[in-house]
Design an enzyme around this catalytic site. Structure first.
Site, short mmCIF file in Angstrom:
data_model
loop_
_atom_site.label_atom_id
_atom_site.label_comp_id
_atom_site.label_asym_id
_atom_site.label_seq_id
_atom_site.Cartn_x
_atom_site.Cartn_y
_atom_site.Cartn_z
N ARG A 58 7.62 -54.38 42.42
CA ARG A 58 6.76 -55.53 41.96
C ARG A 58 7.46 -56.52 41.38
NH1 ARG A 58 1.33 -52.29 39.91
NH2 ARG A 58 0.19 -52.59 42.07
N LYS B 9 -10.06 -38.74 46.34
CA LYS B 9 -11.43 -38.79 46.00
C LYS B 9 -12.09 -39.86 47.45
CE LYS B 9 -11.22 -39.15 40.96
NZ LYS B 9 -10.83 -40.07 39.89
N GLY C 268 -0.60 -47.73 46.04
CA GLY C 268 0.50 -47.31 45.23
C GLY C 268 0.87 -45.98 45.91
N GLY D 100 -5.15 -50.88 44.11
CA GLY D 100 -6.67 -51.48 44.46
C GLY D 100 -6.92 -52.66 44.76
C1 3PG Z 1 -2.27 -51.33 39.79
O1 3PG Z 1 -1.19 -50.81 39.49
O2 3PG Z 1 -2.96 -50.96 40.67
C2 3PG Z 1 -2.52 -52.74 39.26
O3 3PG Z 1 -1.39 -53.00 38.33
C3 3PG Z 1 -3.81 -52.72 38.42
O4 3PG Z 1 -3.79 -51.99 37.35
P1 3PG Z 1 -4.89 -51.17 36.99
O5 3PG Z 1 -5.49 -50.63 37.72
O6 3PG Z 1 -4.78 -50.69 35.61
O7 3PG Z 1 -5.91 -52.45 36.59
MG MG Z 2 -4.10 -48.50 40.19
#
Ligand code: 3PG
Ligand code: MG
Length: 382
Positions: free
Chosen positions: A43, A180, A333, A356
């Protein structure tokens, strides 16, 4: 498709200008010799082309990110210090301010907090694809104040994911997994409508297995979604596991493994056991399906691959996708870390920096942070 995003190309020379860049450096860290270090800087590297362009044009650049979920409070465990150390190696000219989520105003999308972030700056760039599904202050407020644009990585990720859904080469196979079912049903419905085949693995698959009338022991299961799983199955293009592999109840599992031997189950899992990976017959069926694909979108692991005993399904699917000549796009991720864990990153056509965010973009076709840029009254149009 939604309107294009404003680009930095329109700004030209930036000598003497200050640019505020929202990045998503929410990267994994681990202690090495008593010091926290970034273990995967994917990233961070994704923002380097933007930084190079801005610096070449004479700008001074300040970057900001969230890191973990400190809930609006200063919490040294979530200091960006390890990210700063890595950034100092990759691009020492860029300053990184402290974790945006140390301030309650960030997640509350507080306009005053958002304005305070960019006070004294001339331009704003969103290069945080992975955070653009969050309507938080650093994403939403600056485009209402400053000339604003999307960074090149953000634009490329959005264009790639939307083009894939719009006009994929067929057969187009979507591979979905993860724990999930609740989190994935929305995107599964979209994918079932657009793809020729949707493969389902991971913990979410057990609710589908119940919908098919099988027993699943103590495997993950969400009764509320059995009907929706059944209607997805009736669509005829959803492929679910036929067997699975797992452990007796109470057995330890995780990144450090455990003492128990894994057990192979057939179609049904007896009481006293839970499924934690797809079984060998399923692996063969999924591999055979993937062999004919021209486009693959993968999101979500097939099992608890962090535990080496429970990673065979995820590894086999990762290898099948890597070996296939299909255009392969990986988002989320966990799938991205599986791909890098197995050393297959170079064999994929495109790896998204978003977790997400990539899911929500596929499901809804747009994100709050992208709308903020497009609706910016002061944005330069590229
Ligand atoms: C992630 O790692 O999916 C993004 O950086 C968003 O992080 P968050 O889900 O804590 O908002
Ligand atoms: Mg996340």
């Amino acid at each position: 498709m939604p309107a294009p995003l404003p680009s930095i190309d329109a700004w030209g020379d930036l000598s003497g200008k200050r640019v505020f860049v929202r990045v998503d450096f929410n990267a994994p860290v681990a202690e090495v010799n008593g010091v926290l270090e970034v273990t995967d800087d994917f990233r961070l590297r994704a923002a380097l082309p933007l930084f190079a362009t801005l610096l070449e044009r004479g700008a001074s650049v300040v970057a900001a990110t969230h890191f973990g979920r400190p809930n609006g409070q200063v919490d040294e465990r979530y200091s960006v210090e390890p990210l700063r150390r890595r950034l100092a190696v990759l691009c020492p000219e860029v300053e990184l301010i402290e974790n945006l989520r140390f301030h309650p105003g960030e997640e509350a999308n507080d306009p005053d907090f958002g304005a305070s972030l960019v006070a004294g700056f001339d331009y704003y760039v969103n290069e945080a694809f992975g955070a653009s599904h969050r309507a938080h202050a650093s994403i939403m407020v600056p485009p209402t104040i400053l000339p604003s644009a999307a960074g090149p990585n953000l634009s490329r990720e959005v264009a790639t994911l939307l083009a894939l859904l719009d006009s994929p080469e067929r057969p187009f196979i979507a591979v979905t997994g993860g724990a999930k079912v609740k989190d994935k049903l929305g995107i599964m419905k979209v994918l079932a409508a657009k793809a020729d085949l949707v493969i389902v693995g991971g913990g979410m698959a057990y609710t589908f297995r119940v919908a098919e009338g099988h027993t699943i022991g103590s495997s993950l299961f969400d009764e509320r979604y059995v009907e929706e799983c059944r209607s997805l199955l009736e669509g005829g293009n959803v492929l679910v596991p036929v067997d699975s592999r797992g452990l007796p109840d109470g057995a330890a599992f995780g990144p450090d493994g455990g003492d128990d031997e894994v057990v192979d189950f057939g179609a049904d899992i007896p009481d006293g056991y839970g499924g934690l990976d797809i079984g060998p017959d399923t692996v063969e069926i999924f591999e055979a399906a993937l062999a004919s694909a021209r486009t693959v979108l993968w999101n979500g692991p097939m099992g608890v691959f962090e535990d080496p005993r429970l990673g065979r399904g995820t590894e086999a699917i990762a290898r099948a996708i890597a070996a296939s000549p299909a255009i392969s796009v990986v988002g989320g991720g966990d799938s991205v870390s599986a791909v890098s864990q197995y050393g297959l990153a170079d064999d994929m056509s495109f790896i998204s920096t978003g977790g997400g965010a990539s899911l929500e973009l596929v499901e809804f076709g747009d994100l709050p942070g992208l709308r903020a840029l497009r609706e910016s009254p002061v944005s330069a149009r590229g």
